[in-house]
Design an enzyme around this catalytic site. Structure first.
Site, PDB file in Angstrom:
ATOM      1  N   HIS A  69       0.811  -1.220   0.000  1.00 20.28           N
ATOM      2  CA  HIS A  69       0.000   0.000   0.000  1.00 20.28           C
ATOM      3  C   HIS A  69       0.848   1.276   0.000  1.00 20.28           C
ATOM      4  CE1 HIS A  69      -4.278  -1.399   0.568  1.00 20.28           C
ATOM      5  NE2 HIS A  69      -3.593  -2.525   0.561  1.00 20.28           N
ATOM      6  N   ASP A  70       2.047   1.207   0.568  1.00 21.53           N
ATOM      7  CA  ASP A  70       2.893   2.401   0.543  1.00 21.53           C
ATOM      8  C   ASP A  70       3.584   2.555  -0.807  1.00 21.53           C
ATOM      9  OD1 ASP A  70       4.045   4.728   1.655  1.00 21.53           O
ATOM     10  OD2 ASP A  70       5.906   3.647   2.002  1.00 21.53           O
ATOM     11  N   SER A  79       4.282   7.505   3.071  1.00 23.14           N
ATOM     12  CA  SER A  79       3.103   8.392   3.094  1.00 23.14           C
ATOM     13  C   SER A  79       1.937   7.677   3.785  1.00 23.14           C
ATOM     14  CB  SER A  79       2.713   8.836   1.686  1.00 23.14           C
ATOM     15  OG  SER A  79       2.401   7.724   0.881  1.00 23.14           O
ATOM     16  N   HIS A 195      -1.438 -13.087  -0.684  1.00 25.15           N
ATOM     17  CA  HIS A 195      -2.759 -13.442  -0.158  1.00 25.15           C
ATOM     18  C   HIS A 195      -2.811 -14.891   0.326  1.00 25.15           C
ATOM     19  CE1 HIS A 195      -4.918  -9.847  -2.301  1.00 25.15           C
ATOM     20  NE2 HIS A 195      -4.203  -9.492  -1.253  1.00 25.15           N
ATOM     21  N   SER A 196      -1.679 -15.552   0.421  1.00 25.71           N
ATOM     22  CA  SER A 196      -1.673 -16.862   1.087  1.00 25.71           C
ATOM     23  C   SER A 196      -1.565 -16.677   2.603  1.00 25.71           C
ATOM     24  CB  SER A 196      -0.545 -17.756   0.555  1.00 25.71           C
ATOM     25  OG  SER A 196       0.713 -17.311   1.012  1.00 25.71           O
ATOM     26  N   ASP A 245      -5.939 -18.648   3.439  1.00 28.62           N
ATOM     27  CA  ASP A 245      -5.415 -19.994   3.204  1.00 28.62           C
ATOM     28  C   ASP A 245      -5.566 -20.737   4.523  1.00 28.62           C
ATOM     29  OD1 ASP A 245      -3.714 -22.196   3.272  1.00 28.62           O
ATOM     30  OD2 ASP A 245      -1.987 -21.132   2.460  1.00 28.62           O
ATOM     31  N   THR A 248      -2.225 -23.289   5.638  1.00 32.78           N
ATOM     32  CA  THR A 248      -1.016 -22.679   6.224  1.00 32.78           C
ATOM     33  C   THR A 248      -1.227 -21.165   6.256  1.00 32.78           C
ATOM     34  OG1 THR A 248      -0.005 -22.648   4.018  1.00 32.78           O
ATOM     35  CG2 THR A 248       0.572 -24.492   5.442  1.00 32.78           C
ATOM     36  N   ASP A 253       3.193 -19.177   0.780  1.00 33.25           N
ATOM     37  CA  ASP A 253       3.528 -20.349  -0.041  1.00 33.25           C
ATOM     38  C   ASP A 253       2.560 -20.470  -1.215  1.00 33.25           C
ATOM     39  OD1 ASP A 253       1.170 -21.240   1.105  1.00 33.25           O
ATOM     40  OD2 ASP A 253       2.141 -22.678   2.447  1.00 33.25           O
TER      41      ASP A 253
HETATM   42  C1  HEM Z   1      -4.855  -6.356  -7.108  1.00 34.24           C
HETATM   43  C2  HEM Z   1      -4.125  -6.187  -6.042  1.00 34.24           C
HETATM   44  C3  HEM Z   1      -4.649  -6.352  -4.652  1.00 34.24           C
HETATM   45  C4  HEM Z   1      -5.902  -6.164  -4.153  1.00 34.24           C
HETATM   46  C5  HEM Z   1      -7.154  -5.710  -4.888  1.00 34.24           C
HETATM   47  C6  HEM Z   1      -5.838  -6.503  -2.749  1.00 34.24           C
HETATM   48  C7  HEM Z   1      -6.916  -6.450  -1.901  1.00 34.24           C
HETATM   49  C8  HEM Z   1      -6.925  -6.928  -0.608  1.00 34.24           C
HETATM   50  C9  HEM Z   1      -8.081  -7.035   0.233  1.00 34.24           C
HETATM   51  C10 HEM Z   1      -9.494  -6.604  -0.166  1.00 34.24           C
HETATM   52  C11 HEM Z   1      -7.700  -7.589   1.404  1.00 34.24           C
HETATM   53  C12 HEM Z   1      -8.573  -7.928   2.602  1.00 34.24           C
HETATM   54  C13 HEM Z   1      -8.719  -6.771   3.547  1.00 34.24           C
HETATM   55  C14 HEM Z   1      -9.695  -7.124   4.638  1.00 34.24           C
HETATM   56  O1  HEM Z   1     -10.857  -7.390   4.316  1.00 34.24           O
HETATM   57  O2  HEM Z   1      -9.300  -7.112   5.822  1.00 34.24           O
HETATM   58  C15 HEM Z   1      -6.277  -7.837   1.313  1.00 34.24           C
HETATM   59  C16 HEM Z   1      -5.507  -8.392   2.303  1.00 34.24           C
HETATM   60  C17 HEM Z   1      -4.144  -8.538   2.234  1.00 34.24           C
HETATM   61  N1  HEM Z   1      -3.324  -8.147   1.185  1.00 34.24           N
HETATM   62 FE1  HEM Z   1      -3.953  -7.542  -0.624  1.00 34.24          FE
HETATM   63  N2  HEM Z   1      -4.573  -6.865  -2.432  1.00 34.24           N
HETATM   64  C18 HEM Z   1      -3.808  -6.795  -3.556  1.00 34.24           C
HETATM   65  C19 HEM Z   1      -2.458  -7.064  -3.657  1.00 34.24           C
HETATM   66  C20 HEM Z   1      -1.630  -7.326  -2.589  1.00 34.24           C
HETATM   67  C21 HEM Z   1      -0.189  -7.373  -2.652  1.00 34.24           C
HETATM   68  C22 HEM Z   1       0.636  -7.144  -3.906  1.00 34.24           C
HETATM   69  C23 HEM Z   1       0.245  -7.664  -1.400  1.00 34.24           C
HETATM   70  C24 HEM Z   1       1.639  -7.812  -0.888  1.00 34.24           C
HETATM   71  C25 HEM Z   1       2.685  -8.128  -1.630  1.00 34.24           C
HETATM   72  C26 HEM Z   1      -0.937  -7.819  -0.561  1.00 34.24           C
HETATM   73  C27 HEM Z   1      -0.917  -8.169   0.767  1.00 34.24           C
HETATM   74  C28 HEM Z   1      -2.039  -8.424   1.527  1.00 34.24           C
HETATM   75  C29 HEM Z   1      -1.996  -9.042   2.835  1.00 34.24           C
HETATM   76  C30 HEM Z   1      -0.759  -9.540   3.564  1.00 34.24           C
HETATM   77  C31 HEM Z   1      -3.328  -9.111   3.287  1.00 34.24           C
HETATM   78  C32 HEM Z   1      -3.827  -9.676   4.629  1.00 34.24           C
HETATM   79  C33 HEM Z   1      -3.922  -8.548   5.634  1.00 34.24           C
HETATM   80  C34 HEM Z   1      -4.311  -8.962   7.037  1.00 34.24           C
HETATM   81  O3  HEM Z   1      -4.726 -10.108   7.270  1.00 34.24           O
HETATM   82  O4  HEM Z   1      -4.206  -8.098   7.930  1.00 34.24           O
HETATM   83  N3  HEM Z   1      -2.051  -7.593  -1.318  1.00 34.24           N
HETATM   84  N4  HEM Z   1      -5.832  -7.418   0.081  1.00 34.24           N
END
Ligand code: HEM
Ligand SMILES: *[C@@H]1O[C@H](CO)[C@@H](O)[C@H](O)[C@H]1NC(C)=O
Ligand SMILES: *[C@@H]1O[C@H](CO)[C@@H](O)[C@H](O)[C@H]1NC(C)=O
Ligand SMILES: *[C@@H]1O[C@H](CO)[C@@H](O)[C@H](O)[C@H]1NC(C)=O
Length: 327
Positions: A69-70, A79, A195-196, A245, A248, A253
């Site tokens: 996000h940053d 930011s 998202h794993s 996931d 795990t 992974d």
């Molecule tokens: C098209 C790109 C992406 C979209 C639309 C997206 C969207 C989202 C959404 C909607 C969530 C769930 C938020 C919630 O309901 O609490 C999420 C969680 C997450 N995203 Fe993404 N994401 C994207 C790419 C990425 C990338 C590139 C990374 C890191 C390299 C990432 C890392 C994470 C992580 C680690 C979570 C889990 C957060 C938690 O459990 O606190 N995401 N994302």
């Protein structure tokens, strides 16, 4: 550094300097930038991230999402970490930041750095290095990272939605957003593998479940998700969520990619990676080979971490990551 880590680090180190020479990475950043000004920087970040992980495991998950996000939004410049004040609206209040957590613990890391070397290590480097250490704790690859990023003097709240895709955006839009940060299709398929780990709140899922179930979701899995999210109009304040996931949940992974192939992707942006010919073969390759997934995940996270940083005299080094320095 253990034997495994250092052997895995070698190809990445080479590619980091090659990337720079080819104009793909940023040559104003350098490895061990704080060697003279604050030599224990990387050790301190590692210690703090590990300590936090032992107390609150999901902090590691947050550091990975923070980097996305940053850095995706214009620049890796912290930011994201600015809080709302009279002069500023925080990016953290954008709908795209929904579910982001643990920001208060960034201060724990920064405070440890300030105690050793006041106003020396940027918050942007804290974002990068904390994500690097988090990926290791979450079973991912060790990624050598350059440092020397500077912090922005402003928040970009108004344009968050122009950079960070939504959970239901089209694959074309998602790929073009990542392309703007220098990340190709292969890199995008790998990075979404973040998202794993972690969770998704029902608010981001219900439009795939109600009024009718998205036909690309596995039937049994849809039943499970409906049990997790029984309300078609979830209260956004309700802590209702599903895990990315279940097998795990705390490991980066390729189960993410395996799940996509069995129609168990959580978000629409996840699942559509297997609906398109330009991405499905990459998903198959990553599902078949975790080392390949990790290799591309590492090189792409490195690229993202070096997206357009502020360097030299640009920006500032904040003393408190939540606020710009007072004049
Ligand atoms: C098209 C790109 C992406 C979209 C639309 C997206 C969207 C989202 C959404 C909607 C969530 C769930 C938020 C919630 O309901 O609490 C999420 C969680 C997450 N995203 Fe993404 N994401 C994207 C790419 C990425 C990338 C590139 C990374 C890191 C390299 C990432 C890392 C994470 C992580 C680690 C979570 C889990 C957060 C938690 O459990 O606190 N995401 N994302
Ligand atoms: C750190 O700096 C010292 C002295 O300036 C130098 O001798 C040493 O090689 C540097 N180490 C790294 C890892 O850059
Ligand atoms: C995407 O989801 C949001 C709710 O999170 C909804 O308001 C919007 O209409 C959806 N967009 C599309 C294209 O389905
Ligand atoms: C898996 O990927 C790694 C890293 O790209 C590669 O070296 C290895 O040959 C691949 N293994 C197989 C069985 O394809």
């Amino acid at each position: 550094m253990g034997f495994n880590e250092s052997t895995r680090a070698i190809p990445l180190l080479l590619s980091a300097s090659l990337f720079c020479l080819l104009g793909l990475g940023n040559c104003d950043l350098s490895l061990n930038y704080y060697n003279n000004s604050c030599p224990r920087t990387e050790d301190i970040v590692k210690e703090q991230v590990e300590k936090l992980y032992r107390k609150h495991g999901n902090t590691a998950v947050s550091w990975v999402r923070n980097l996305f996000h940053d850095c995706m939004l214009k620049s890796c410049d912290a930011s994201l970490l600015l809080e709302t004040t009279e002069a500023t609206i925080s990016e953290q209040t954008s709908p795209r930041s929904f579910g982001m957590r643990n920001f208060k613990y960034v201060n724990t890391i920064k405070d440890a750095l300030e105690a050793e070397c006041p106003v020396t290590v940027s918050c942007a480097d804290v974002v990068a290095l904390s994500a690097r250490e988090a990926v290791v704790l979450l079973g991912g690859p060790y990624i050598p990272m350059r440092t020397g990023r500077r912090d922005s003097k402003q928040s970009y709240f108004e344009v968050v939605e122009d950079f960070i895709p939504n959970h239901n955006d089209s694959l074309d839009l998602v790929l073009s957003r990542f392309q703007s940060a220098g990340i190709n299709t292969e890199g995008t398929v790998a990075l979404l593998g973040a998202h794993s780990v972690g969770r998704v709140h029902c608010a981001n899922l219900v439009n795939r479940l109600y009024p009718t179930v998205d036909p690309t979701i596995d039937q049994e899995y849809a039943e499970y998700l409906k049990r997790r999210c029984p309300n078609p109009n979830p209260d956004p304040k309700e802590v209702e969520y599903a895990r990315n996931d279940n097998e795990t949940p705390m490991v980066i992974d390729n189960i993410y990619h395996k799940n996509l192939l069995s129609h168990k992707g959580l978000l629409l942006v996840d699942q559509q990676l297997v609906s398109d010919p330009s991405t499905v073969s990459l998903v198959e390759m990553m599902a078949a080979n975790n080392s390949y997934f990790h290799e591309i995940f590492a090189s792409s996270l490195l690229l993202l971490s070096e997206n357009n940083p502020l360097t030299g005299d640009e920006g500032e080094v904040r003393s408190d990551c939540r606020f710009v320095n007072s004049e």
